[in-house]
Design an enzyme around this catalytic site. Structure first.
Site, PDB file in Angstrom:
ATOM      1  N   GLY A 107      -3.981  11.658  11.616  1.00  0.00           N
ATOM      2  CA  GLY A 107      -3.133  10.734  10.836  1.00  0.00           C
ATOM      3  C   GLY A 107      -3.183  10.948   9.331  1.00  0.00           C
ATOM      4  N   ASN A 141     -15.270   3.939   6.353  1.00  0.00           N
ATOM      5  CA  ASN A 141     -14.228   4.896   6.748  1.00  0.00           C
ATOM      6  C   ASN A 141     -13.689   5.638   5.539  1.00  0.00           C
ATOM      7  OD1 ASN A 141     -14.016   4.205   9.541  1.00  0.00           O
ATOM      8  ND2 ASN A 141     -13.083   2.274   8.877  1.00  0.00           N
ATOM      9  N   SER A 168       0.830  -1.197   0.000  1.00  0.00           N
ATOM     10  CA  SER A 168       0.000   0.000   0.000  1.00  0.00           C
ATOM     11  C   SER A 168       0.866   1.249   0.000  1.00  0.00           C
ATOM     12  CB  SER A 168      -0.836  -0.024   1.289  1.00  0.00           C
ATOM     13  OG  SER A 168      -1.387   1.239   1.556  1.00  0.00           O
ATOM     14  N   TYR A 170      -1.490  -1.290  10.976  1.00  0.00           N
ATOM     15  CA  TYR A 170      -1.827  -1.860   9.657  1.00  0.00           C
ATOM     16  C   TYR A 170      -0.675  -1.599   8.673  1.00  0.00           C
ATOM     17  CZ  TYR A 170      -3.522  -1.832   4.863  1.00  0.00           C
ATOM     18  OH  TYR A 170      -3.616  -2.025   3.504  1.00  0.00           O
ATOM     19  N   LYS A 179       2.279  -4.081   6.536  1.00  0.00           N
ATOM     20  CA  LYS A 179       2.633  -4.053   5.104  1.00  0.00           C
ATOM     21  C   LYS A 179       4.142  -3.913   4.938  1.00  0.00           C
ATOM     22  CE  LYS A 179      -1.391  -4.606   3.434  1.00  0.00           C
ATOM     23  NZ  LYS A 179      -1.707  -5.903   2.861  1.00  0.00           N
TER      24      LYS A 179
HETATM   25  P1  NAD Z   1     -10.871  -7.061   1.661  1.00  0.00           P
HETATM   26  O1  NAD Z   1     -10.986  -7.065   3.138  1.00  0.00           O
HETATM   27  O2  NAD Z   1     -12.085  -6.803   0.846  1.00  0.00           O
HETATM   28  O3  NAD Z   1     -10.248  -8.460   1.173  1.00  0.00           O
HETATM   29  C1  NAD Z   1      -9.327  -9.189   1.953  1.00  0.00           C
HETATM   30  C2  NAD Z   1      -9.817 -10.621   2.019  1.00  0.00           C
HETATM   31  O4  NAD Z   1      -8.911 -11.393   2.808  1.00  0.00           O
HETATM   32  C3  NAD Z   1     -11.200 -10.732   2.671  1.00  0.00           C
HETATM   33  O5  NAD Z   1     -12.051 -11.481   1.822  1.00  0.00           O
HETATM   34  C4  NAD Z   1     -10.917 -11.472   3.978  1.00  0.00           C
HETATM   35  O6  NAD Z   1     -12.004 -12.299   4.357  1.00  0.00           O
HETATM   36  C5  NAD Z   1      -9.659 -12.260   3.639  1.00  0.00           C
HETATM   37  N1  NAD Z   1      -8.806 -12.601   4.778  1.00  0.00           N
HETATM   38  C6  NAD Z   1      -8.306 -11.780   5.724  1.00  0.00           C
HETATM   39  N2  NAD Z   1      -7.563 -12.466   6.594  1.00  0.00           N
HETATM   40  C7  NAD Z   1      -7.580 -13.774   6.186  1.00  0.00           C
HETATM   41  C8  NAD Z   1      -7.001 -14.976   6.671  1.00  0.00           C
HETATM   42  N3  NAD Z   1      -6.256 -15.000   7.789  1.00  0.00           N
HETATM   43  N4  NAD Z   1      -7.219 -16.120   5.992  1.00  0.00           N
HETATM   44  C9  NAD Z   1      -7.982 -16.129   4.871  1.00  0.00           C
HETATM   45  N5  NAD Z   1      -8.573 -15.026   4.365  1.00  0.00           N
HETATM   46  C10 NAD Z   1      -8.364 -13.854   5.021  1.00  0.00           C
HETATM   47  O7  NAD Z   1      -9.708  -6.044   1.263  1.00  0.00           O
HETATM   48  P2  NAD Z   1      -9.286  -5.489  -0.168  1.00  0.00           P
HETATM   49  O8  NAD Z   1      -9.673  -4.058  -0.216  1.00  0.00           O
HETATM   50  O9  NAD Z   1      -9.733  -6.404  -1.222  1.00  0.00           O
HETATM   51  O10 NAD Z   1      -7.717  -5.524  -0.010  1.00  0.00           O
HETATM   52  C11 NAD Z   1      -6.950  -6.636  -0.469  1.00  0.00           C
HETATM   53  C12 NAD Z   1      -5.510  -6.422  -0.041  1.00  0.00           C
HETATM   54  O11 NAD Z   1      -5.053  -5.173  -0.571  1.00  0.00           O
HETATM   55  C13 NAD Z   1      -5.309  -6.342   1.467  1.00  0.00           C
HETATM   56  O12 NAD Z   1      -4.101  -6.978   1.798  1.00  0.00           O
HETATM   57  C14 NAD Z   1      -5.211  -4.845   1.723  1.00  0.00           C
HETATM   58  O13 NAD Z   1      -4.461  -4.567   2.875  1.00  0.00           O
HETATM   59  C15 NAD Z   1      -4.511  -4.367   0.467  1.00  0.00           C
HETATM   60  N6  NAD Z   1      -4.761  -2.950   0.166  1.00  0.00           N
HETATM   61  C16 NAD Z   1      -6.051  -2.493   0.065  1.00  0.00           C
HETATM   62  C17 NAD Z   1      -6.292  -1.138  -0.184  1.00  0.00           C
HETATM   63  C18 NAD Z   1      -7.703  -0.605  -0.252  1.00  0.00           C
HETATM   64  O14 NAD Z   1      -7.879   0.612  -0.136  1.00  0.00           O
HETATM   65  N7  NAD Z   1      -8.726  -1.441  -0.465  1.00  0.00           N
HETATM   66  C19 NAD Z   1      -5.202  -0.251  -0.338  1.00  0.00           C
HETATM   67  C20 NAD Z   1      -3.909  -0.745  -0.270  1.00  0.00           C
HETATM   68  C21 NAD Z   1      -3.697  -2.099  -0.012  1.00  0.00           C
HETATM   69  N1  UFG Z   2     -12.241  11.748   3.634  1.00  0.00           N
HETATM   70  C1  UFG Z   2     -13.232  12.642   3.971  1.00  0.00           C
HETATM   71  N2  UFG Z   2     -14.388  12.152   4.489  1.00  0.00           N
HETATM   72  C2  UFG Z   2     -14.609  10.808   4.678  1.00  0.00           C
HETATM   73  C3  UFG Z   2     -13.583   9.902   4.323  1.00  0.00           C
HETATM   74  C4  UFG Z   2     -12.401  10.408   3.811  1.00  0.00           C
HETATM   75  O1  UFG Z   2     -13.078  13.856   3.829  1.00  0.00           O
HETATM   76  O2  UFG Z   2     -15.679  10.421   5.169  1.00  0.00           O
HETATM   77  C5  UFG Z   2     -10.991  12.268   3.013  1.00  0.00           C
HETATM   78  C6  UFG Z   2      -9.732  11.946   3.798  1.00  0.00           C
HETATM   79  O3  UFG Z   2      -9.510  12.945   4.770  1.00  0.00           O
HETATM   80  C7  UFG Z   2      -8.681  11.915   2.679  1.00  0.00           C
HETATM   81  C8  UFG Z   2      -9.452  11.379   1.471  1.00  0.00           C
HETATM   82  O4  UFG Z   2     -10.831  11.627   1.764  1.00  0.00           O
HETATM   83  O5  UFG Z   2      -8.255  13.212   2.384  1.00  0.00           O
HETATM   84  C9  UFG Z   2      -9.262   9.885   1.227  1.00  0.00           C
HETATM   85  O6  UFG Z   2      -9.545   9.169   2.425  1.00  0.00           O
HETATM   86  P1  UFG Z   2      -9.692   7.575   2.447  1.00  0.00           P
HETATM   87  O7  UFG Z   2     -10.028   7.187   3.846  1.00  0.00           O
HETATM   88  O8  UFG Z   2     -10.619   7.131   1.366  1.00  0.00           O
HETATM   89  O9  UFG Z   2      -8.251   7.048   2.010  1.00  0.00           O
HETATM   90  P2  UFG Z   2      -6.833   7.278   2.692  1.00  0.00           P
HETATM   91  O10 UFG Z   2      -5.936   7.796   1.620  1.00  0.00           O
HETATM   92  O11 UFG Z   2      -6.900   8.033   3.950  1.00  0.00           O
HETATM   93  O12 UFG Z   2      -6.435   5.785   3.105  1.00  0.00           O
HETATM   94  C10 UFG Z   2      -6.360   4.751   2.132  1.00  0.00           C
HETATM   95  C11 UFG Z   2      -6.605   3.402   2.792  1.00  0.00           C
HETATM   96  C12 UFG Z   2      -5.511   3.087   3.766  1.00  0.00           C
HETATM   97  C13 UFG Z   2      -4.188   3.187   3.091  1.00  0.00           C
HETATM   98  C14 UFG Z   2      -4.029   4.538   2.424  1.00  0.00           C
HETATM   99  C15 UFG Z   2      -2.761   4.614   1.626  1.00  0.00           C
HETATM  100  O13 UFG Z   2      -7.835   3.410   3.484  1.00  0.00           O
HETATM  101  O14 UFG Z   2      -5.670   1.769   4.220  1.00  0.00           O
HETATM  102  O15 UFG Z   2      -5.117   4.770   1.531  1.00  0.00           O
HETATM  103  O16 UFG Z   2      -2.740   3.617   0.686  1.00  0.00           O
HETATM  104  F1  UFG Z   2      -3.229   3.023   4.017  1.00  0.00           F
END
Ligand code: NAD
Ligand code: UFG
Length: 337
Positions: free
Chosen positions: A293, A197, A124, A148, A152
């Site tokens: 944060g 969130n 990430s 979290y 990573k």
């Molecule tokens: P998600 O929660 O929708 O998918 C993750 C999946 O992993 C879920 O289906 C969950 O049930 C499964 N899982 C978690 N722990 C497990 C375990 N111990 N055994 C088996 N299954 C397990 O999340 P996502 O948004 O699809 O994200 C996928 C990956 O990408 C994650 O590693 C997340 O940290 C990373 N990532 C996501 C974002 C984002 O904004 N969505 C950004 C950067 C990185």
């Molecule tokens: N924001 C709002 N209102 C909301 C939600 C978000 O104003 O209700 C704003 C935040 O302040 C930020 C932007 O929208 O400026 C994006 O916020 P997100 O929560 O959608 O995304 P972030 O960039 O904060 O975080 C995401 C993932 C994290 C990851 C990060 C960097 O949620 O897990 O990107 O990859 F770590």
């Protein structure tokens, strides 16, 4: 030969499974559904018209995971499975460290034992902490601000050590920026538990009347309109990056890091305007205090992914907003209980 997809039932995993199946690849999914719903896998089958094996297995249960390896000819892995809620990780750090790290250790041990030493890992942009400038390139200093993010970064380091100890590995670390949107069928998308969130799921719920207004966290950042700027990427583009990464991993060994973003930054107010334009919905909002944060500005330089993977994002912000709205409108309660 099959590609193991951990966390394949999740938001990004389902979209990636669609791309792999459409390419004619054999996939085997493992997920314990701790943050997803088995219905999502049925939807993947519906979109692609293809069947695949899937197992309700927790990566922490190494014996159960090994059975998946012994029953299938697994050659490589896309490792999505992990817990991802930043706030929850601060409240329950041990749960996050245990799930994300131990799960990865079990997985890597089995990939090694079964000679399937090719892994694409979901990292990430959070590993860049508070970046000193934008756009961010892969050689920027790394740091984290929450457990979290720490998982990573730790997994990135573990995978580096693994490669250095055994050059047979092929490791591709994809640092995602902000994935949003949904498959254009409206059948799969992001299904956050409780109140979202992240910005886009929240905006989608305002657009469809679930919440009266969006709370914008701060309008005094050093950005063009004062609200936070991010690099939003369509989840289908992101899914395709995994296909490019695995193809490269199949032809060379090594460890590589890639930013997966569009290279464009949009502010919260830009997103509100784009969403209204793409969907015709009205997004009411109120300006609130900054969220603890948060960084002001974060966007990628994705040049390396283009040069080495041949990948670049194709969908624009309008596609992202329109597809998000379609998913939310067709599935107001996500996949249901
Ligand atoms: P998600 O929660 O929708 O998918 C993750 C999946 O992993 C879920 O289906 C969950 O049930 C499964 N899982 C978690 N722990 C497990 C375990 N111990 N055994 C088996 N299954 C397990 O999340 P996502 O948004 O699809 O994200 C996928 C990956 O990408 C994650 O590693 C997340 O940290 C990373 N990532 C996501 C974002 C984002 O904004 N969505 C950004 C950067 C990185
Ligand atoms: N924001 C709002 N209102 C909301 C939600 C978000 O104003 O209700 C704003 C935040 O302040 C930020 C932007 O929208 O400026 C994006 O916020 P997100 O929560 O959608 O995304 P972030 O960039 O904060 O975080 C995401 C993932 C994290 C990851 C990060 C960097 O949620 O897990 O990107 O990859 F770590």
């Amino acid at each position: 030969m099959a590609i193991l997809i951990t966390g394949g039932a999740g938001y990004i995993g389902t979209h990636a499974m669609v791309e792999f199946l459409n390419e004619g690849r054999e996939v085997v999914c493992v997920d314990n559904f701790c943050n997803s719903n088995p219905v999502a896998l049925e939807r993947v089958k519906k979109i692609t018209g293809k069947d695949f094996k899937h197992y309700n297995v927790d990566l922490l249960d190494k014996d159960a995971l090994e059975k998946v390896f012994s029953k299938n000819e697994i050659d490589s892995c896309i490792h999505f499975a992990g817990l991802k809620a930043v706030g929850e990780s601060c409240e329950m750090p041990l749960k996050y460290y245990h799930n994300n790290l131990t799960g990865t250790f079990n997985l890597c041990e089995l990939l090694s034992k079964y000679r399937a030493k090719k892994i694409v890992f979901s990292s990430s942009a959070t590993v860049y902490g508070k970046p000193k400038s934008v756009p961010i390139t892969e050689d920027f200093p790394l740091s984290t601000t929450n457990p979290y993010g720490e998982t990573k970064l730790m997994i990135e380091r573990v995978l580096k050590d693994l490669y250095e100890s055994d050059n047979e590995w092929s490791v591709s670390i994809l640092r995602y920026f902000n994935p949003i949107g949904a498959h254009e069928s409206g059948l799969i998308g992001e299904d956050p538990k409780g109140i979202p969130n992240n910005l886009l799921p929240y905006v989608a719920q305002v657009a469809t009347g679930k919440h009266p207004y969006l709370r914008i966290f701060g309008n005094d950042y050093d950005t063009h309109d004062g609200t936070g700027v991010r690099d939003y990427i369509h989840v289908v583009d992101l899914a395709k990056a995994h296909l490019c990464a695995i193809k490269r991993a199949e032809t060379r060994k090594g460890i590589e890091y890639f930013n997966i973003g569009t290279g464009k930054g949009y502010s919260v107010l830009d997103i509100v305007a784009a969403y209204e334009k793409a969907t015709g919905a009205t997004i009411n909002y109120k300006i609130m205090e900054r969220r603890l944060g948060d960084v002001g500005e974060c966007y990628a330089d994705p040049t390396k992914a283009y040069e080495l993977l041949g990948w670049r994002a194709e969908k624009d912000i309008e596609d992202m907003c329109r597809d998000s709205f379609r998913w939310q409108s067709k599935n107001p309660d996500g996949y249901g209980e």
